[in-house]
Design an enzyme around this catalytic site. Structure first.
Site: not given
Length: 465
Positions: A74, A112, A163, A165
């Protein structure tokens, strides 16, 4: 008939595991980290290319494929708002993904990223990503799909790990339809699936943890004398206070030994969140001052506790002792929670500690937590590298579930371009674990002898609807 996929920013192959369990064939993988590349090639028998920038800018080394999978970094995007599509992403690695999509037009994309991509600080970045993908002809949701493997039951490949995402899935339908059929509905809701209760996880049984006796070099994962002493110091306070605590448990806010003061030290420059934190610790100290003072005296005024171990955050509900919890040594202190599901694996040394085992989870157990099969092998690399790679990876069960849900939803459009993908999903087991454990996937090497399943699409292949 099967389907082909490419695996970008591939790490050690979480996406490869998920798509391979659907009988997909990997036709290209790229990863810049040399240690991760070596682990990928060792397990997936696929040659891994290097920097995706050099492979997509002056040339297009990525072959035709049916699914593009990428756990892309990102990076900041332009916030000018004046440009559209790929021009606005230039200078970021997302632009290189767009280059591939523009030239190869794979029927399905599966991306992702970290949870923060869906946060308020990245709204413009998110809009740029969605706009770029729609301009390239992909029907994608304007609302992020946020999902975690602990929301899936074991029967669907879930794992006891929180987690969260962001997943971005898209189907190629051409630019006109991509904008005309734009939606703001996430692919799946961020909640438990099929009636599963995440509190039903049991790390010991569901991961499962290996017997200490069979772990080679188990001493490497055991707590040091200093670490054991830190936990024992806080455990002593818990035992002392437990009869006087509501419900027999510590408060939910972090307790900070350095701020056990009758009067909190708050001035005009103290942020409101910190002021609230200091007041709560001061109130807690005044309620239990005698016991806390005696505790500090017994432990030499806590001189053996380093600054990062002088805070304790209790999230273990009604656990009897610290040794019954899962602990995390964090830069901000010690966090303790019930031994149901674990905190997210991270790419730094904050590996979960199983209290009653008095040791950290091993790389093998961490790989299992990410959904990788038991035959997955890290070779002779240092444990630190394995933990880092796993912390950077995608969870297999979550990726598998998201892709299957996307293909099932869009199967009519996808079948026109990649019938093998739809057939593979319809024939697949909802749980990837069996397919993964059955055999290692010996995929064709990059540039290997197998013919691409689908030829590149030309402009005439756009589904204008």
């Amino acid at each position: 008939m099967s389907f082909s996929f490419v695996d970008l920013f591939s790490g050690i192959g979480g996406f490869h595991a998920a798509l391979g369990a659907l009988d997909g064939e990997c036709w290209f993988a790229s990863e810049i980290d040399l240690q991760a590349k070596a682990v990928y090639e060792r397990n997936w028998h696929t040659e891994v290319a290097g920097d995706i920038v050099a492979l997509t800018e002056d040339q297009m080394a990525v072959p035709p494929h049916d699914v593009l999978a990428a756990g892309f970094p990102c990076q900041p995007f332009s916030k000018s708002g004046f440009q559209r599509g790929m021009d606005e992403t230039r200078g970021t690695l997302f632009w290189n993904i767009c280059r591939i999509l523009d030239e190869r037009k794979p029927p399905v994309i599966l991306l992702e990223n970290v949870r923060n991509l869906a946060g308020p600080r990245h709204k413009e970045t998110w809009r740029t990503i969605v706009r770029s993908l729609r301009d390239l002809g992909y029907r994608v949701s304007g609302t992020p799909t946020v999902f975690s493997p602990h929301l899936l039951p074991p029967s669907l490949g879930g794992r006891p790990q929180v987690r969260e995402r962001v997943f971005i899935t898209g189907t190629y339908v051409g630019r006109a339809r991509a904008w005309a059929e734009a939606t703001d509905e996430p692919l799946v809701p961020n909640r438990p699936v099929a009636g599963w209760d995440p509190q039903g996880w049991d790390v010991e049984q569901d991961l499962p943890l290996d017997a200490d006796a069979v772990i080679e070099g188990v001493h490497r994962y055991e707590l040091t004398a200093a670490e054991t002493s830190w936990i024992a110091t806080w455990e002593d306070l818990l035992v002392e206070l437990k009869p006087h605590l509501a419900g027999g448990k510590l408060p939910g806010f972090p307790i900070w030994a350095d701020e056990f003061k009758s009067v909190p030290e708050i001035d005009a420059s103290t942020p409101s969140w910190k002021a609230d934190f200091l007041r709560k610790n001061s109130d807690f100290y005044r309620q239990h001052q005698e016991a806390i003072d005696e505790w500090k005296i017994r432990h030499n005024d806590l001189e053996e506790l380093p600054p990062s171990r002088r805070k304790l955050e209790w999230q273990a509900q009604d656990a009897a002792t610290l040794w019954d919890t899962v602990m995390h040594f964090r830069p901000s202190g010690i966090r303790a929670k019930k031994a149901t599901y674990l905190p997210a694996l991270v790419a730094i040394t904050q590996t979960s500690i199983i209290g009653h085992r008095r040791r950290r989870i091993t790389p093998r157990e961490a790989a299992r937590l990410q959904g990788l099969p038991n035959w997955f092998d890290f070779g002779a690399q240092p444990d630190a590298a394995s933990y880092k790679q796993l912390g950077n990876g995608v969870n297999v069960g979550a990726a598998y579930y998201i892709l299957r849900e996307h293909v099932m939803r869009d199967k009519d459009d996808i079948a026109a371009l990649a019938p093998g993908l739809v057939e593979a999903v319809l024939a697949s087991d909802p749980n990837p674990d069996g397919a993964l454990e059955a055999r290692p996937f010996a995929m064709a090497p990059q540039g290997g002898s197998r013919r691409a399943i689908r030829e590149p699409m030309g402009s005439a292949d756009v589904l204008s609807g």
